[in-house]
Design an enzyme around this catalytic site. Sequence first.
Site, PDB file in Angstrom:
ATOM      1  N   CYS A  84       0.746  -1.374  -0.053  1.00  0.00           N
ATOM      2  CA  CYS A  84      -0.098   0.016   0.123  1.00  0.00           C
ATOM      3  C   CYS A  84       0.883   1.265   0.043  1.00  0.00           C
ATOM      4  CB  CYS A  84      -0.975  -0.096   1.129  1.00  0.00           C
ATOM      5  SG  CYS A  84      -2.177   1.271   1.179  1.00  0.00           S
ATOM      6  N   ARG A 127     -14.103  -8.204  -7.681  1.00  0.00           N
ATOM      7  CA  ARG A 127     -13.773  -7.086  -7.265  1.00  0.00           C
ATOM      8  C   ARG A 127     -12.369  -6.996  -7.031  1.00  0.00           C
ATOM      9  NH1 ARG A 127     -15.576  -2.232  -5.448  1.00  0.00           N
ATOM     10  NH2 ARG A 127     -17.516  -3.019  -5.578  1.00  0.00           N
ATOM     11  N   THR A 158     -11.733  -1.337  -5.512  1.00  0.00           N
ATOM     12  CA  THR A 158     -11.577  -0.748  -4.196  1.00  0.00           C
ATOM     13  C   THR A 158     -10.308  -0.043  -3.909  1.00  0.00           C
ATOM     14  OG1 THR A 158     -13.466  -2.006  -3.200  1.00  0.00           O
ATOM     15  CG2 THR A 158     -11.762  -0.969  -1.628  1.00  0.00           C
ATOM     16  N   CYS A 319     -25.105 -13.626   2.158  1.00  0.00           N
ATOM     17  CA  CYS A 319     -23.813 -13.402   1.782  1.00  0.00           C
ATOM     18  C   CYS A 319     -23.518 -14.228   0.475  1.00  0.00           C
ATOM     19  CB  CYS A 319     -22.724 -13.693   2.888  1.00  0.00           C
ATOM     20  SG  CYS A 319     -20.947 -13.799   2.425  1.00  0.00           S
ATOM     21  N   ASP A 640       6.402  14.784  19.220  1.00  0.00           N
ATOM     22  CA  ASP A 640       6.396  13.689  18.559  1.00  0.00           C
ATOM     23  C   ASP A 640       7.115  13.723  17.082  1.00  0.00           C
ATOM     24  OD1 ASP A 640       6.017  10.563  18.573  1.00  0.00           O
ATOM     25  OD2 ASP A 640       4.959  11.389  16.626  1.00  0.00           O
TER      26      ASP A 640
END
Length: 670
Positions: A84, A127, A158, A319, A640
Amino acid sequence: MAAAGWGRHGGGGIALLRGALGAAPRRACSSGAPVRAPAAAAQELQTSGRGRFLLEHAAPFSAFLTDSFGRQHNYLRISLTEKCNLRCQYCMPEEGVQLTPKSDLLTTREIITLAKLFVKEGVEKIRLTGGEPLIRPDVVDIVGQLHKLEGLKTIAVTTNGINLTRLLPRLKEAGLNAINISLDTLVPAKFEFIVRRKGFHKVMEGIHKATELGYRPVKVNCVVMRGFNEDELLGFVDFTKDLPLDVRFIEYMPFDGNKWNFKKMVSYKEMLDTIKQQWPELEKLPCEASSTAKSYKVPHFQGQISFITSMSEHFCGSCNRLRITADGNLKVCLFGNSEVSLRDHLRSGASEEELVQVIGAAVGRKKKQHAGMFNISQMKNRPMILIEPALMLFPLSQDTLQNPPNSKQWGHTFSHWLTSRASFPTQTRKALMKNKLIGQLYLPGSCREQQWHTTTGILQTQLRGSCIFQKDASSTFDPKCLEASPVGQVSVDCHSKEASPGSELGTTVPRASDSLTHTDEEGRAAMVDVGGKPDSRRSAVAVAVVRLGEKAFGMVRQNQMKKGDVLAVAQIAGIQGAKLTSQLIPLCHNIPLNHVEVSLSLDEDRCAVVIHSSCQTWGRTGVEMEALTAASLAALTVYDMCKAVTHDIVIEEVKLLSKTGGQRGDFSRV
């Protein structure tokens, strides 16, 4: 696309039940388990509840994709990658997660082979997910090859939307016809804070590009989390006014490796009530039997909203979904920990017939419904990033509850910013834990007369996040204050006129009483009862200063910190801190804030960031603590984000500047 006929729907399924009893022998798969021959499979199906259901209904659909409860699985989700390009606080640590070796991931050819097999058996919708599917270099080619599969009606993706504007024209041409975009906030600074990357405007551009190219609707997935974005519900609904969007509010769900807490879940009904207060004319829309969403529309709005009620009202009974992970494992339930490696069967040379039977056996074992939110939260499952990145969530396993991960293991999660965790020496912690057994709590190095008795409940609270003071010989702290207070509730009456020498407190304020208001007659912690107080307008302003030093200050000014825009992220942290004050400060009331403002400015002379916070409400108690918490959280966030450059950072001058309202009158620091 037109259906491929009876052979496509039932060649390996209903036909098998009706007498196509082949003579193929039993074979062994790569795992060593025997693969059932068609004849054996047919006999088993005929004598099972699953088989009887299929025979009675004679559905023109693959037996191998129909489970024992009659659910026909015509929707397949394929993960193209584990990688990602974002580092969401609640999804993965800043440095990323350990990825599966490339050799163990499905190749493009294997993906298409499996997709073709599932479509032949009756799958009509595929998908593509990840990780982030649009960072896979050949994603356009994969879509194009899927588009050629006869019988496949829908190809969806997605995505987090970062690469969408650049790739969407080519994806549309290749055959992509449905889009879901994950977006949990409409506030740019909050977006950057939570994903640790810039990119909010790219996501918004992607959403608008999708509408321009004619996608109807463009689905926007928003996971709603209490204390983070539930205050943006109305903003997301308003987002559908002029755009053909379907904003899908997803109930926050548990997955191993993410911090899940039931209190953070906002239920569908609660969300619906909030929205109906603003738009009472909200209309319920009809939905398909297998739909996971409950859809609504504000009259005259172009778009609509939906609710995915995975937790409060599960949709397991309808489902129709199966999932293939990036490394080729078949998951028949998102919440299940059972997986079957289709990759291993493919690479061991399994025939199409054998693959179909492996799939059928897995589907046949699918349970009627998932275990429920409480059991799920304690299950072992894959980390979220490796299963369903569209649902960017916070779940926490029981192991993690008992052994919280440190920052090197999981990065700074959002809860890390908003939860006070005491840090005290190991020797102190061991002593406290030891004395928990006898109901006593004392500090190492203190005399026996300074031990305190406490209940188990209070002790547990202290160990989770309160400050523990250890008496130091060089400290000027009055031991009498320690003797009179339970640990974690050490209080100093800042309104007393008897300020110690050298104190900066030079303002005289009205004294409410000669005793502490947050203790009962026996000296135990107690919340103040404000039920009898009148409502009034309350406000408070607080300040904090963070001295950074010349180098860090220059980098903040030039916005060169690796973690992102320091001032923007600190501003959001301060606002969130104000809203969660009652969760951080044990005896504070939960106050509905009308307004919170946090502003940060740069002081060139001191090389410092100056933070001002203000809070307003209409109620029975003041908002001083909310303003102070906002300033403090913003200051800690600045620290931080800059500590990688220098640890010579000083947080100072955290103080209340003014307050209005209440029985004690107004206060203003000169």
